[in-house]
Design a protein around this motif. Structure first.
Motif, PDB file in Angstrom:
ATOM      1  N   LYS A 226       0.823  -1.211   0.000  1.00 20.39           N
ATOM      2  CA  LYS A 226       0.000   0.000   0.000  1.00 20.39           C
ATOM      3  C   LYS A 226       0.854   1.257   0.000  1.00 20.39           C
ATOM      4  CE  LYS A 226      -3.692   2.190   2.709  1.00 20.39           C
ATOM      5  NZ  LYS A 226      -4.502   2.067   3.925  1.00 20.39           N
ATOM      6  N   HIS A 227       2.088   1.130   0.517  1.00 22.00           N
ATOM      7  CA  HIS A 227       2.960   2.300   0.636  1.00 22.00           C
ATOM      8  C   HIS A 227       4.101   2.274  -0.367  1.00 22.00           C
ATOM      9  CE1 HIS A 227       0.901   3.488   4.344  1.00 22.00           C
ATOM     10  NE2 HIS A 227       0.841   2.195   4.577  1.00 22.00           N
ATOM     11  N   LEU A 228       4.114   1.267  -1.235  1.00 22.92           N
ATOM     12  CA  LEU A 228       5.111   1.210  -2.295  1.00 22.92           C
ATOM     13  C   LEU A 228       4.527   1.853  -3.541  1.00 22.92           C
ATOM     14  CD1 LEU A 228       6.454  -2.420  -1.847  1.00 22.92           C
ATOM     15  CD2 LEU A 228       7.761  -0.328  -1.510  1.00 22.92           C
ATOM     16  N   ASN A 229       5.239   2.814  -4.084  1.00 21.25           N
ATOM     17  CA  ASN A 229       4.764   3.503  -5.268  1.00 21.25           C
ATOM     18  C   ASN A 229       5.168   2.710  -6.523  1.00 21.25           C
ATOM     19  OD1 ASN A 229       3.613   5.769  -6.689  1.00 21.25           O
ATOM     20  ND2 ASN A 229       5.700   6.297  -7.273  1.00 21.25           N
ATOM     21  N   ASN A 230       4.219   2.511  -7.416  1.00 24.39           N
ATOM     22  CA  ASN A 230       4.509   1.887  -8.705  1.00 24.39           C
ATOM     23  C   ASN A 230       5.115   0.497  -8.530  1.00 24.39           C
ATOM     24  OD1 ASN A 230       4.739   1.577 -11.450  1.00 24.39           O
ATOM     25  ND2 ASN A 230       6.585   2.827 -11.651  1.00 24.39           N
ATOM     26  N   VAL A 231       4.327  -0.443  -7.987  1.00 25.20           N
ATOM     27  CA  VAL A 231       4.791  -1.810  -7.757  1.00 25.20           C
ATOM     28  C   VAL A 231       4.702  -2.585  -9.065  1.00 25.20           C
ATOM     29  CG1 VAL A 231       4.586  -3.848  -6.296  1.00 25.20           C
ATOM     30  CG2 VAL A 231       3.891  -1.629  -5.414  1.00 25.20           C
ATOM     31  N   THR A 232       5.682  -2.350  -9.952  1.00 25.81           N
ATOM     32  CA  THR A 232       5.717  -3.007 -11.251  1.00 25.81           C
ATOM     33  C   THR A 232       7.127  -3.494 -11.531  1.00 25.81           C
ATOM     34  OG1 THR A 232       6.277  -0.985 -12.454  1.00 25.81           O
ATOM     35  CG2 THR A 232       3.929  -1.437 -12.106  1.00 25.81           C
ATOM     36  N   SER A 233       7.238  -4.378 -12.526  1.00 28.56           N
ATOM     37  CA  SER A 233       8.561  -4.893 -12.896  1.00 28.56           C
ATOM     38  C   SER A 233       9.453  -3.787 -13.421  1.00 28.56           C
ATOM     39  CB  SER A 233       8.404  -5.988 -13.957  1.00 28.56           C
ATOM     40  OG  SER A 233       7.745  -5.479 -15.112  1.00 28.56           O
ATOM     41  N   ALA A 234       8.858  -2.786 -14.079  1.00 31.21           N
ATOM     42  CA  ALA A 234       9.657  -1.689 -14.633  1.00 31.21           C
ATOM     43  C   ALA A 234      10.353  -0.888 -13.549  1.00 31.21           C
ATOM     44  CB  ALA A 234       8.764  -0.772 -15.468  1.00 31.21           C
ATOM     45  N   GLY A 236      11.231  -2.314 -10.500  1.00 28.74           N
ATOM     46  CA  GLY A 236      11.817  -3.220  -9.520  1.00 28.74           C
ATOM     47  C   GLY A 236      10.900  -3.555  -8.369  1.00 28.74           C
ATOM     48  N   TYR A 237       9.592  -3.485  -8.600  1.00 27.39           N
ATOM     49  CA  TYR A 237       8.598  -3.777  -7.563  1.00 27.39           C
ATOM     50  C   TYR A 237       8.876  -2.986  -6.280  1.00 27.39           C
ATOM     51  CZ  TYR A 237       7.512  -7.524 -10.801  1.00 27.39           C
ATOM     52  OH  TYR A 237       7.174  -8.223 -11.939  1.00 27.39           O
ATOM     53  N   GLY A 238       9.164  -1.703  -6.478  1.00 25.60           N
ATOM     54  CA  GLY A 238       9.330  -0.810  -5.334  1.00 25.60           C
ATOM     55  C   GLY A 238      10.720  -0.783  -4.732  1.00 25.60           C
ATOM     56  N   GLU A 239      11.686  -1.486  -5.298  1.00 24.07           N
ATOM     57  CA  GLU A 239      13.021  -1.522  -4.691  1.00 24.07           C
ATOM     58  C   GLU A 239      13.727  -0.164  -4.666  1.00 24.07           C
ATOM     59  OE1 GLU A 239      14.504  -6.149  -4.829  1.00 24.07           O
ATOM     60  OE2 GLU A 239      15.337  -4.764  -6.311  1.00 24.07           O
ATOM     61  N   TRP A 307      16.725 -11.458  -0.229  1.00 23.34           N
ATOM     62  CA  TRP A 307      16.398 -12.868  -0.036  1.00 23.34           C
ATOM     63  C   TRP A 307      14.884 -13.031   0.131  1.00 23.34           C
ATOM     64  CZ3 TRP A 307      18.664 -17.207  -1.001  1.00 23.34           C
ATOM     65  CH2 TRP A 307      18.153 -18.402  -0.471  1.00 23.34           C
ATOM     66  N   PRO A 308      14.232 -13.909  -0.642  1.00 24.25           N
ATOM     67  CA  PRO A 308      14.822 -14.788  -1.646  1.00 24.25           C
ATOM     68  C   PRO A 308      15.418 -14.017  -2.822  1.00 24.25           C
ATOM     69  CG  PRO A 308      12.428 -14.872  -1.749  1.00 24.25           C
ATOM     70  CD  PRO A 308      12.774 -14.082  -0.537  1.00 24.25           C
ATOM     71  N   ALA A 309      16.247 -14.726  -3.591  1.00 28.56           N
ATOM     72  CA  ALA A 309      17.090 -14.056  -4.577  1.00 28.56           C
ATOM     73  C   ALA A 309      16.301 -13.383  -5.694  1.00 28.56           C
ATOM     74  CB  ALA A 309      18.082 -15.067  -5.157  1.00 28.56           C
ATOM     75  N   ARG A 310      15.239 -14.033  -6.180  1.00 27.23           N
ATOM     76  CA  ARG A 310      14.487 -13.476  -7.304  1.00 27.23           C
ATOM     77  C   ARG A 310      13.650 -12.289  -6.859  1.00 27.23           C
ATOM     78  NH1 ARG A 310      10.578 -16.267  -9.609  1.00 27.23           N
ATOM     79  NH2 ARG A 310      10.283 -17.725  -7.894  1.00 27.23           N
ATOM     80  N   ASN A 311      13.434 -11.379  -7.800  1.00 29.07           N
ATOM     81  CA  ASN A 311      12.603 -10.205  -7.512  1.00 29.07           C
ATOM     82  C   ASN A 311      11.450 -10.160  -8.500  1.00 29.07           C
ATOM     83  OD1 ASN A 311      11.767  -7.742  -6.358  1.00 29.07           O
ATOM     84  ND2 ASN A 311      12.839  -6.586  -7.952  1.00 29.07           N
ATOM     85  N   GLU A 312      10.342 -10.788  -8.106  1.00 26.81           N
ATOM     86  CA  GLU A 312       9.128 -10.789  -8.911  1.00 26.81           C
ATOM     87  C   GLU A 312       7.941 -10.503  -7.994  1.00 26.81           C
ATOM     88  OE1 GLU A 312       8.954 -14.517 -10.935  1.00 26.81           O
ATOM     89  OE2 GLU A 312      10.889 -14.219 -11.953  1.00 26.81           O
ATOM     90  N   LEU A 313       6.787 -10.314  -8.599  1.00 33.22           N
ATOM     91  CA  LEU A 313       5.614  -9.930  -7.822  1.00 33.22           C
ATOM     92  C   LEU A 313       5.276 -10.958  -6.752  1.00 33.22           C
ATOM     93  CD1 LEU A 313       3.506  -7.629  -7.738  1.00 33.22           C
ATOM     94  CD2 LEU A 313       2.032  -9.063  -9.156  1.00 33.22           C
ATOM     95  N   THR A 314       5.430 -12.236  -7.075  1.00 31.22           N
ATOM     96  CA  THR A 314       5.065 -13.298  -6.128  1.00 31.22           C
ATOM     97  C   THR A 314       6.258 -14.211  -5.812  1.00 31.22           C
ATOM     98  OG1 THR A 314       4.289 -14.731  -7.928  1.00 31.22           O
ATOM     99  CG2 THR A 314       2.664 -13.282  -6.878  1.00 31.22           C
ATOM    100  N   SER A 315       7.461 -13.646  -5.828  1.00 26.52           N
ATOM    101  CA  SER A 315       8.645 -14.475  -5.573  1.00 26.52           C
ATOM    102  C   SER A 315       9.015 -14.537  -4.091  1.00 26.52           C
ATOM    103  CB  SER A 315       9.843 -13.952  -6.373  1.00 26.52           C
ATOM    104  OG  SER A 315      10.149 -12.618  -6.002  1.00 26.52           O
ATOM    105  N   GLY A 316       8.372 -13.735  -3.262  1.00 32.37           N
ATOM    106  CA  GLY A 316       8.674 -13.751  -1.836  1.00 32.37           C
ATOM    107  C   GLY A 316       8.072 -14.961  -1.142  1.00 32.37           C
ATOM    108  N   PHE A 317       8.350 -15.097   0.145  1.00 36.01           N
ATOM    109  CA  PHE A 317       7.787 -16.186   0.933  1.00 36.01           C
ATOM    110  C   PHE A 317       6.307 -15.900   1.176  1.00 36.01           C
ATOM    111  CE2 PHE A 317      12.306 -15.952   2.196  1.00 36.01           C
ATOM    112  CZ  PHE A 317      12.714 -17.202   1.728  1.00 36.01           C
ATOM    113  N   ASN A 318       5.469 -16.866   0.856  1.00 31.17           N
ATOM    114  CA  ASN A 318       4.020 -16.656   0.880  1.00 31.17           C
ATOM    115  C   ASN A 318       3.442 -16.994   2.253  1.00 31.17           C
ATOM    116  OD1 ASN A 318       1.348 -16.318   0.308  1.00 31.17           O
ATOM    117  ND2 ASN A 318       1.241 -17.903  -1.280  1.00 31.17           N
ATOM    118  N   LEU A 319       2.950 -15.981   2.954  1.00 29.38           N
ATOM    119  CA  LEU A 319       2.358 -16.187   4.273  1.00 29.38           C
ATOM    120  C   LEU A 319       1.082 -17.025   4.221  1.00 29.38           C
ATOM    121  CD1 LEU A 319       2.788 -12.573   5.718  1.00 29.38           C
ATOM    122  CD2 LEU A 319       3.969 -14.627   6.529  1.00 29.38           C
TER     123      LEU A 319
END
Length: 346
Positions: A226-234, A236-239, A307-319
């Motif tokens: 909600k607080h990340l601006n422009n959560v898109t691959s272009a 870096g998903y907010g990085e 971590w995890p190494a990949r940076n994609e929309l659903t690449s994180g650990f899923n709660l």
């Protein structure tokens, strides 16, 4: 040079000769000739000063082109700060290996893992935690209900007011006792990243975990979708935003030291996109801080581990999945224990 910051050389001094008299005496002409070298010297001085000012304004222009808020940062902006992200080679590169981390630490969290409760069950619109006879602990019921609300909203509404990520993250941090003294959560603290002695960028992370030692230190920040601006691959998903939030936290720590020289700083971060959690670690060298004191860094750089190494929309650990919950809960427990050990050493 950007047109908005373009400066012009000042006019050189020019002498206009009055022609009130048709003829001028030889003495007057000679006097004007004698004054010419001085005027040319003054002109050279003005040119030198103006050129110097142009060089300074170029550096100032680079700073002025940075966004004023962390939420507006893009990849090209963190490149100006010489910050980059890289995948961690292993979990312990980001998540600390805690000495004497007891199995009891995990046992206390086991009730939240719920091995039989997966994303399909939690995401069912008719889900009601009270229908599960094996979930009777009121704190677990609260956590699972908040998790259900996030899953039900889904990734398709990331960043909208209807998401419940904020309350889920807040609950998660309290479950893992990151809001228990001497560790404390601060909600939406206003931080500033200082460059060249000026507060150039404002930061307002969702949560910051601080250590109450001698001088209060910000040790970890958490940002939800909600607080990340422009959560898109272009982007870096907010990085890029996370990078500046980390630097702003470190900058606040430096300001709390007063006149002391900068030291290396370790700051952790956690990004939560819907139910997907990614961890970050930055070790910011003292030399990088020293470079920022003079402006944009030229020779110093910062790498942030992911971590995890990949940076994609659903690449994180899923709660929403049992294994994802287990990994995240244990990681936060290790982070807490590591921070407590740091407090003892400090």
């Amino acid at each position: 040079m950007n047109g908005s910051t373009k400066k012009y050389l000042p006019d050189l001094p020019i002498t206009f000769v009055s022609r009130k008299r048709t003829l001028e005496t030889e003495d007057a002409s000679s006097s004007a000739t004698r004054q010419q070298p001085k005027r040319l010297a003054r002109g050279d001085s003005v040119i030198t000063e103006a050129t110097s000012n142009l060089r300074l304004s170029s550096s100032s222009s680079d700073l002025d082109n940075l966004p004023s808020s962390a939420s507006l940062f893009k990849t090209r902006d963190i490149e100006e700060l010489r910050v980059s992200f890289e995948p961690a080679s292993a979990e312990n590169v980001v998540i600390p290996d805690v000495r004497d981390f007891l199995a009891t630490n995990v046992q206390k969290l086991q009730k939240y893992i719920l091995p039989t409760l997966d994303a399909t069950a939690i995401g069912n619109p008719t889900f009601d935690v009270e229908n599960f006879s094996d979930i009777t602990n009121d704190k677990v019921q609260t956590f699972v209900t908040k998790l259900h609300e996030v899953v039900l909203n889904g990734v398709q509404v990331i960043g909208t007011d209807e998401t419940f990520t904020d309350t889920l993250v807040d609950n998660l941090l309290r479950i893992t006792k990151l809001d228990c003294f001497p560790l404390m959560i601060r909600n939406h603290p206003l931080n500033k990243l200082y460059i060249d002695g000026e507060p150039m960028v404002s930061s307002n992370p969702e949560f910051v975990v601080r250590k109450k030692v001698g001088k209060k230190k910000l040790a970890m920040l958490v940002i939800g979708d909600k607080h990340l601006n422009n959560v898109t691959s272009a982007n870096g998903y907010g990085e890029p935003q996370i990078a500046v939030e980390i630097l702003a936290c470190g900058s606040e720590n430096l300001r709390s030291l007063g006149g002391e020289r900068p030291t290396d700083q370790k700051i952790l971060a956690m990004r939560v996109i819907s139910t997907y959690v990614t961890f970050y670690k930055a070790v910011i060298p003292a030399k990088y801080w020293e470079a920022l004191e003079k402006g944009l860094p030229k020779d110093q750089s910062l790498k942030i581990q992911r971590w995890p190494a990949r940076n994609e929309l659903t690449s994180g650990f899923n709660l929403a999945q049992p294994n994802g919950r287990r990994v995240v809960l244990i990681a936060l427990a290790k982070i807490r224990e590591s921070l407590l050990q740091e407090v003892e050493r400090e």
